[in-house]
Enzyme design. Sequence first.
Site, mmCIF file in Angstrom:
data_model
loop_
_atom_site.group_PDB
_atom_site.id
_atom_site.type_symbol
_atom_site.label_atom_id
_atom_site.label_comp_id
_atom_site.label_asym_id
_atom_site.label_seq_id
_atom_site.Cartn_x
_atom_site.Cartn_y
_atom_site.Cartn_z
ATOM 1 N N HIS A 194 7.221 4.610 -6.438
ATOM 2 C CA HIS A 194 8.133 3.700 -5.744
ATOM 3 C C HIS A 194 8.512 2.480 -6.588
ATOM 4 O O HIS A 194 9.689 2.214 -6.840
ATOM 5 C CB HIS A 194 7.486 3.222 -4.439
ATOM 6 C CG HIS A 194 7.125 4.301 -3.483
ATOM 7 N ND1 HIS A 194 8.061 4.977 -2.723
ATOM 8 C CD2 HIS A 194 5.912 4.831 -3.142
ATOM 9 C CE1 HIS A 194 7.449 5.871 -1.960
ATOM 10 N NE2 HIS A 194 6.151 5.804 -2.197
ATOM 11 N N ASP A 195 7.490 1.717 -7.004
ATOM 12 C CA ASP A 195 7.749 0.406 -7.609
ATOM 13 C C ASP A 195 8.366 0.497 -8.995
ATOM 14 O O ASP A 195 9.057 -0.429 -9.442
ATOM 15 C CB ASP A 195 6.448 -0.395 -7.673
ATOM 16 C CG ASP A 195 5.884 -0.676 -6.282
ATOM 17 O OD1 ASP A 195 6.638 -0.554 -5.296
ATOM 18 O OD2 ASP A 195 4.693 -1.006 -6.180
#
Length: 315
Positions: free
Chosen positions: A234-235
Amino acid sequence: MHKTPIIFDTDPGIDDAAAISILLTNPAFDVKLMTSVAGNVTVDKTTTNILKLAHFFNRQDIKVARGAEKPLVKKFEDASHIHGESGMPGYDFGEVQTTILDLSAVDAMVEVLQSSPEKVTVVAVGAFTNIANLITQHPEVISKIERLVVMGGSLSGGNMTSVAEFNVFTDPDAAKIVFNSGLDITMIGLDVTLKALISGDTVAKLQGANETGRMLTAMMAFYGDNEETGKPMHDVNTLYYLLHPESYQLVDYWVDVVTDGPAIGGTVADIRHAYHDKHNVHVALGVDRPAFEQWFIAAIGQISDEQINMGKVEI
């Protein structure tokens, strides 16, 4: 080469660790400050995990500040069932020799923003509590923020409830303050991060690439976030977006945050322009997955073992 000055607000977390690995080794980024926040695990643990990674990459120059230990209103709920009790299990970083500033995250952000000769990009990949506190407590520095890139939210369904993504769900009141702040905000949410997956083949390549790859894959063995065709990083998408915005399809919307009731943490876009004639967020809705995966392998693969302080894979 012009480097992008960055404040990175984070709650490591396994995918955070992957993002930080790139952040601290890519020459395109001038990391002015890293701040911790309660999210994937408690703020004591997320702070320690930032220090572990700064030590691993031999970046004693990185300023680190401890942030909010709980959301503004909502009761704190971590994601240790996804990221393990420590947030970064599977690798022993050895004796850590990096330390935090004697300043809160918000005060450290203010100092960096006020002293910077140019505007600073803020990247937030955890709950938005620190950013909301900065906005409400120090509105005078908002003009020093070039833009805000966040990992959070979703228009297509959540990973905490049917509508809520974890970072926004953790502190919806903070997310509402941030989205209504007037900042130039790009939302990199589940609409793209659940598409930008890394496959099992990629994980295997990472393991054999170098010590950084071994460190990350050791953690990934404990990573409880899995999709049918791979693991979401995600990040990492926030950094890939900064470097390769052409790989994302963005649409401008007015996005509201639900702060109570069964849809708490939901991010609702006024897609029909029924209530707003302007936008407050650039929302990423599409991503070039093959390009993301290839870039991720290359970004980790270029990190020399000579740059790092090796630890060992935990058995």
